[in-house]
Write a protein that holds these residues in place. Structure first.
Motif, PDB file in Angstrom:
ATOM      1  N   VAL A   1       0.845  -1.198   0.000  1.00 59.38           N
ATOM      2  CA  VAL A   1       0.000   0.000   0.000  1.00 59.38           C
ATOM      3  C   VAL A   1       0.881   1.249   0.000  1.00 59.38           C
ATOM      4  CG1 VAL A   1      -1.690   1.320   1.341  1.00 59.38           C
ATOM      5  CG2 VAL A   1      -1.971  -1.153   1.076  1.00 59.38           C
ATOM      6  N   LEU A   2       1.941   1.250   0.803  1.00 60.62           N
ATOM      7  CA  LEU A   2       2.869   2.387   0.835  1.00 60.62           C
ATOM      8  C   LEU A   2       3.538   2.569  -0.531  1.00 60.62           C
ATOM      9  CD1 LEU A   2       4.335   4.601   2.512  1.00 60.62           C
ATOM     10  CD2 LEU A   2       6.089   2.867   2.991  1.00 60.62           C
ATOM     11  N   ALA A   3       3.962   1.481  -1.152  1.00 57.36           N
ATOM     12  CA  ALA A   3       4.587   1.559  -2.482  1.00 57.36           C
ATOM     13  C   ALA A   3       3.614   2.174  -3.489  1.00 57.36           C
ATOM     14  CB  ALA A   3       5.032   0.177  -2.949  1.00 57.36           C
ATOM     15  N   PHE A   4       2.352   1.796  -3.405  1.00 55.67           N
ATOM     16  CA  PHE A   4       1.343   2.382  -4.287  1.00 55.67           C
ATOM     17  C   PHE A   4       1.262   3.886  -4.053  1.00 55.67           C
ATOM     18  CE2 PHE A   4      -2.851   3.914  -5.329  1.00 55.67           C
ATOM     19  CZ  PHE A   4      -3.099   3.341  -6.572  1.00 55.67           C
ATOM     20  N   ALA A   5       1.145   4.287  -2.799  1.00 49.75           N
ATOM     21  CA  ALA A   5       0.995   5.705  -2.471  1.00 49.75           C
ATOM     22  C   ALA A   5       2.195   6.532  -2.926  1.00 49.75           C
ATOM     23  CB  ALA A   5       0.774   5.882  -0.968  1.00 49.75           C
ATOM     24  N   LEU A   6       3.381   5.970  -2.833  1.00 56.69           N
ATOM     25  CA  LEU A   6       4.595   6.713  -3.185  1.00 56.69           C
ATOM     26  C   LEU A   6       4.863   6.762  -4.690  1.00 56.69           C
ATOM     27  CD1 LEU A   6       7.038   5.521  -0.370  1.00 56.69           C
ATOM     28  CD2 LEU A   6       5.765   7.682  -0.521  1.00 56.69           C
ATOM     29  N   HIS A   7       4.220   5.879  -5.457  1.00 59.00           N
ATOM     30  CA  HIS A   7       4.543   5.787  -6.890  1.00 59.00           C
ATOM     31  C   HIS A   7       3.354   5.939  -7.818  1.00 59.00           C
ATOM     32  CE1 HIS A   7       8.720   4.840  -6.153  1.00 59.00           C
ATOM     33  NE2 HIS A   7       8.304   4.110  -5.153  1.00 59.00           N
ATOM     34  N   VAL A   8       2.162   6.138  -7.275  1.00 61.50           N
ATOM     35  CA  VAL A   8       1.007   6.306  -8.155  1.00 61.50           C
ATOM     36  C   VAL A   8       1.197   7.584  -8.973  1.00 61.50           C
ATOM     37  CG1 VAL A   8      -0.418   7.544  -6.447  1.00 61.50           C
ATOM     38  CG2 VAL A   8      -1.517   6.226  -8.258  1.00 61.50           C
ATOM     39  N   PRO A   9       0.945   7.516 -10.279  1.00 56.91           N
ATOM     40  CA  PRO A   9       1.117   8.725 -11.099  1.00 56.91           C
ATOM     41  C   PRO A   9       0.007   9.744 -10.818  1.00 56.91           C
ATOM     42  CG  PRO A   9       0.350   6.895 -12.453  1.00 56.91           C
ATOM     43  CD  PRO A   9       0.596   6.350 -11.078  1.00 56.91           C
ATOM     44  N   ALA A  10       0.276  10.989 -11.148  1.00 60.23           N
ATOM     45  CA  ALA A  10      -0.691  12.069 -10.926  1.00 60.23           C
ATOM     46  C   ALA A  10      -1.951  11.873 -11.760  1.00 60.23           C
ATOM     47  CB  ALA A  10      -0.054  13.418 -11.231  1.00 60.23           C
ATOM     48  N   SER A  11      -1.826  11.217 -12.914  1.00 61.89           N
ATOM     49  CA  SER A  11      -3.005  10.934 -13.736  1.00 61.89           C
ATOM     50  C   SER A  11      -2.831   9.560 -14.373  1.00 61.89           C
ATOM     51  CB  SER A  11      -3.190  11.999 -14.814  1.00 61.89           C
ATOM     52  OG  SER A  11      -2.386  11.727 -15.930  1.00 61.89           O
TER      53      SER A  11
ATOM     54  N   ASP B   1      -3.418   9.016 -17.485  1.00 64.27           N
ATOM     55  CA  ASP B   1      -3.317   9.240 -18.928  1.00 64.27           C
ATOM     56  C   ASP B   1      -2.304   8.312 -19.594  1.00 64.27           C
ATOM     57  OD1 ASP B   1      -5.189  11.208 -18.584  1.00 64.27           O
ATOM     58  OD2 ASP B   1      -3.776  12.879 -18.782  1.00 64.27           O
ATOM     59  N   ASN B   2      -1.282   7.902 -18.852  1.00 64.18           N
ATOM     60  CA  ASN B   2      -0.257   7.026 -19.402  1.00 64.18           C
ATOM     61  C   ASN B   2      -0.347   5.634 -18.778  1.00 64.18           C
ATOM     62  OD1 ASN B   2       1.814   6.552 -21.205  1.00 64.18           O
ATOM     63  ND2 ASN B   2       3.413   7.185 -19.776  1.00 64.18           N
ATOM     64  N   GLY B   3      -1.541   5.242 -18.332  1.00 65.25           N
ATOM     65  CA  GLY B   3      -1.738   3.936 -17.713  1.00 65.25           C
ATOM     66  C   GLY B   3      -1.818   4.046 -16.199  1.00 65.25           C
ATOM     67  N   ARG B   4      -2.437   3.034 -15.607  1.00 67.65           N
ATOM     68  CA  ARG B   4      -2.653   3.015 -14.156  1.00 67.65           C
ATOM     69  C   ARG B   4      -1.620   2.160 -13.444  1.00 67.65           C
ATOM     70  NH1 ARG B   4      -8.666   1.555 -12.676  1.00 67.65           N
ATOM     71  NH2 ARG B   4      -7.411   1.120 -10.865  1.00 67.65           N
ATOM     72  N   LEU B   5      -1.284   2.562 -12.226  1.00 66.46           N
ATOM     73  CA  LEU B   5      -0.480   1.720 -11.346  1.00 66.46           C
ATOM     74  C   LEU B   5      -1.455   0.754 -10.687  1.00 66.46           C
ATOM     75  CD1 LEU B   5       2.276   1.113 -10.037  1.00 66.46           C
ATOM     76  CD2 LEU B   5       1.660   2.740  -8.247  1.00 66.46           C
ATOM     77  N   GLU B   6      -1.150  -0.538 -10.757  1.00 70.67           N
ATOM     78  CA  GLU B   6      -2.058  -1.552 -10.242  1.00 70.67           C
ATOM     79  C   GLU B   6      -1.336  -2.537  -9.353  1.00 70.67           C
ATOM     80  OE1 GLU B   6      -3.265  -3.100 -14.059  1.00 70.67           O
ATOM     81  OE2 GLU B   6      -5.122  -1.936 -13.994  1.00 70.67           O
ATOM     82  N   LEU B   7      -2.081  -3.087  -8.397  1.00 65.30           N
ATOM     83  CA  LEU B   7      -1.570  -4.191  -7.598  1.00 65.30           C
ATOM     84  C   LEU B   7      -1.535  -5.414  -8.498  1.00 65.30           C
ATOM     85  CD1 LEU B   7      -3.653  -3.555  -4.372  1.00 65.30           C
ATOM     86  CD2 LEU B   7      -1.219  -3.143  -4.659  1.00 65.30           C
ATOM     87  N   ALA B   8      -0.412  -6.107  -8.532  1.00 64.77           N
ATOM     88  CA  ALA B   8      -0.271  -7.308  -9.353  1.00 64.77           C
ATOM     89  C   ALA B   8      -0.335  -8.535  -8.441  1.00 64.77           C
ATOM     90  CB  ALA B   8       1.038  -7.246 -10.130  1.00 64.77           C
ATOM     91  N   LYS B   9      -0.121  -9.697  -9.010  1.00 65.43           N
ATOM     92  CA  LYS B   9      -0.227 -10.936  -8.229  1.00 65.43           C
ATOM     93  C   LYS B   9       0.953 -11.140  -7.292  1.00 65.43           C
ATOM     94  CE  LYS B   9      -3.145 -13.201 -11.584  1.00 65.43           C
ATOM     95  NZ  LYS B   9      -3.268 -14.245 -12.585  1.00 65.43           N
ATOM     96  N   GLY B  10       2.121 -10.610  -7.664  1.00 61.91           N
ATOM     97  CA  GLY B  10       3.293 -10.640  -6.794  1.00 61.91           C
ATOM     98  C   GLY B  10       3.598 -11.994  -6.192  1.00 61.91           C
ATOM     99  N   ILE B  11       3.317 -12.150  -4.917  1.00 62.67           N
ATOM    100  CA  ILE B  11       3.669 -13.349  -4.166  1.00 62.67           C
ATOM    101  C   ILE B  11       3.000 -14.605  -4.720  1.00 62.67           C
ATOM    102  CG2 ILE B  11       1.895 -13.345  -2.370  1.00 62.67           C
ATOM    103  CD1 ILE B  11       4.137 -13.618  -0.317  1.00 62.67           C
ATOM    104  N   SER B  12       1.875 -14.448  -5.415  1.00 64.84           N
ATOM    105  CA  SER B  12       1.135 -15.587  -5.971  1.00 64.84           C
ATOM    106  C   SER B  12       1.647 -16.021  -7.338  1.00 64.84           C
ATOM    107  CB  SER B  12      -0.351 -15.235  -6.121  1.00 64.84           C
ATOM    108  OG  SER B  12      -0.896 -14.852  -4.900  1.00 64.84           O
ATOM    109  N   ASP B  13       2.403 -15.170  -8.019  1.00 70.81           N
ATOM    110  CA  ASP B  13       2.848 -15.447  -9.382  1.00 70.81           C
ATOM    111  C   ASP B  13       4.266 -14.906  -9.556  1.00 70.81           C
ATOM    112  OD1 ASP B  13       3.344 -15.502 -12.134  1.00 70.81           O
ATOM    113  OD2 ASP B  13       1.300 -14.946 -12.661  1.00 70.81           O
ATOM    114  N   THR B  14       5.204 -15.786  -9.799  1.00 73.39           N
ATOM    115  CA  THR B  14       6.612 -15.373  -9.885  1.00 73.39           C
ATOM    116  C   THR B  14       6.911 -14.524 -11.114  1.00 73.39           C
ATOM    117  OG1 THR B  14       7.198 -17.454 -10.971  1.00 73.39           O
ATOM    118  CG2 THR B  14       7.435 -17.365  -8.573  1.00 73.39           C
TER     119      THR B  14
END
Length: 186
Positions: A44-54, A56-69
């Motif tokens: 959640v902190l990583a999202f907050a620190l790196h989410v783009p201002a808009s 327009d160039n794609g969204r920052l999303e939570l990925a599968k991470g620990i579930s998918d190598t």
């Protein structure tokens, strides 16, 4: 029968004065059975620190991470599907970081365990030439304090100013000071 992920919901109010990002975000977080509250709140902190201002160039999303190598913890693709930003929390190995740097325009790793200095000493020379890679450390006591904010439904305010982050749930506020271990080349 496999244990299913637990769903958490987070309403984030972000005021990042360093980047000029002011926004509200609703996150639905699927917490893997092996994931701790500390690791989930670091995502959640990583999202907050790196989410783009808009978006327009794609969204920052939570990925599968620990579930998918093959996926990081968070990622951002542009509208054509090109991978712009690959974000990992924890202590990935050097091969994973170098592979990610070959796939994405930017790679960010946020390490948070007490063992981070030992992990980093063992691989900093191996990833030194990965220009797209930035590695940060959140002190373990700060990430552990963040874990105490975990609830199935969270309303969090994240304020960033002069490199210091404050995360509050309205009752308590945690100060986080990420430290750069390796900056990405500009």
């Amino acid at each position: 029968m496999a244990i299913k992920s637990t769903i958490f919901k987070a309403q984030l109010q972000i005021a990042d004065m360093d980047r000029g990002v002011y926004a509200d975000h609703a996150l639905t977080i699927a917490r893997h059975p092996s994931e701790t509250d500390e690791r989930m709140l670091m995502r959640v902190l990583a999202f907050a620190l790196h989410v783009p201002a808009s978006d327009d160039n794609g969204r920052l999303e939570l990925a599968k991470g620990i579930s998918d190598t093959d996926e990081p913890d968070l990622w951002q693709h542009d509208l054509s599907g090109q991978l712009l930003h690959w974000l990992e929390v924890g202590q990935p190995d050097d091969r994973r970081m170098i592979k990610a740097a070959g796939r994405a325009q930017r790679v960010t790793v946020i390490a948070y365990a007490a063992s981070t200095p030992i992990w980093w000493a063992g691989l900093q020379n191996k990833v030194a030439r990965a220009a797209r890679l930035a590695v940060w450390q959140v002190p373990a006591e700060q990430s552990q304090a963040l874990a105490k904010l975990a609830q199935r439904t969270m309303q969090l305010q994240v304020t960033v100013q002069d490199g210091t982050v404050w995360v509050s749930d309205g009752q308590q506020s945690i100060e986080v000071e990420p430290q750069v271990l390796k900056p990405a080349a500009d």
